[in-house]
Scaffold this motif. Sequence first.
Motif, short mmCIF file in Angstrom:
data_model
loop_
_atom_site.label_atom_id
_atom_site.label_comp_id
_atom_site.label_asym_id
_atom_site.label_seq_id
_atom_site.Cartn_x
_atom_site.Cartn_y
_atom_site.Cartn_z
N ALA A 139 0.85 -1.19 0.00
CA ALA A 139 0.00 0.00 0.00
C ALA A 139 0.88 1.24 0.00
O ALA A 139 1.96 1.25 0.59
CB ALA A 139 -0.90 0.01 1.23
N LYS A 140 0.39 2.28 -0.69
CA LYS A 140 1.09 3.57 -0.72
C LYS A 140 0.10 4.64 -0.28
O LYS A 140 -0.98 4.76 -0.85
CB LYS A 140 1.61 3.87 -2.13
N PRO A 141 0.47 5.42 0.73
CA PRO A 141 -0.44 6.48 1.19
C PRO A 141 -0.53 7.60 0.15
O PRO A 141 0.43 7.92 -0.54
CB PRO A 141 0.20 6.97 2.48
N ILE A 142 -1.73 8.19 0.09
CA ILE A 142 -2.00 9.32 -0.81
C ILE A 142 -2.44 10.49 0.06
O ILE A 142 -3.32 10.35 0.91
CB ILE A 142 -3.09 8.97 -1.84
N ASN A 143 -1.82 11.65 -0.18
CA ASN A 143 -2.17 12.85 0.57
C ASN A 143 -2.43 13.97 -0.43
O ASN A 143 -1.54 14.34 -1.19
CB ASN A 143 -1.03 13.21 1.53
N LYS A 144 -3.65 14.48 -0.43
CA LYS A 144 -4.07 15.55 -1.36
C LYS A 144 -3.85 15.14 -2.81
O LYS A 144 -3.49 15.96 -3.65
CB LYS A 144 -3.33 16.86 -1.08
N GLY A 145 -4.04 13.86 -3.10
CA GLY A 145 -3.92 13.37 -4.47
C GLY A 145 -2.50 13.07 -4.90
O GLY A 145 -2.28 12.76 -6.07
N LEU A 146 -1.57 13.17 -3.99
CA LEU A 146 -0.16 12.91 -4.32
C LEU A 146 0.41 11.86 -3.38
O LEU A 146 0.00 11.73 -2.23
CB LEU A 146 0.66 14.20 -4.20
#
Length: 169
Positions: A139-146
């Motif tokens: 899994a890769k976290p996404i913050n504000k679409g990035l």
Amino acid sequence: MQDFLQIFNSISDYIIMALVVIVIILIILVISCMHSSAKLQKRYKKLMRGVEGENLEKIITTYMDKIDEVKEESNEVREIYKNIDERVKKSIQKVAIVRYKAFDNVGSDLSFSLALLDDNDDGVIVTSIYGRDESFTYAKPINKGLSRYDLSEEEKAVLKQVSSKVETK
């Protein structure tokens, strides 16, 4: 005095006719007043329906108290709505998946990238790569679409797909 009586007798017919006209006008006015009074009485009964011996001030005070209660309940409902709205914005609202063939020696599209984002485009991309001998899931976290991690082409595609979804309000 004789002159006065003669003048009076000569115009008495006109005086009687004038009095008859005045009486007819007064009868019409009385009928009109009675009609208006009846309408007013109906409106009064409608206003006072359900009231047995209570005065109008008490009725108005009771209704004003009810209005204050409704205002208070409305404010409580508004606060509950704001809390729910904030919670909903933080829940998963945008979902997209891309299936693909990660290796040439695997028969079908068993690998996938799944994007799960909230209203602020915060969330996670889950990727599963399937091979004949081994499988990987990460899994890769996404913050504000990035993402602060490098994304594969498939992960970029699923992020673009989920970001293009139209929000409904």
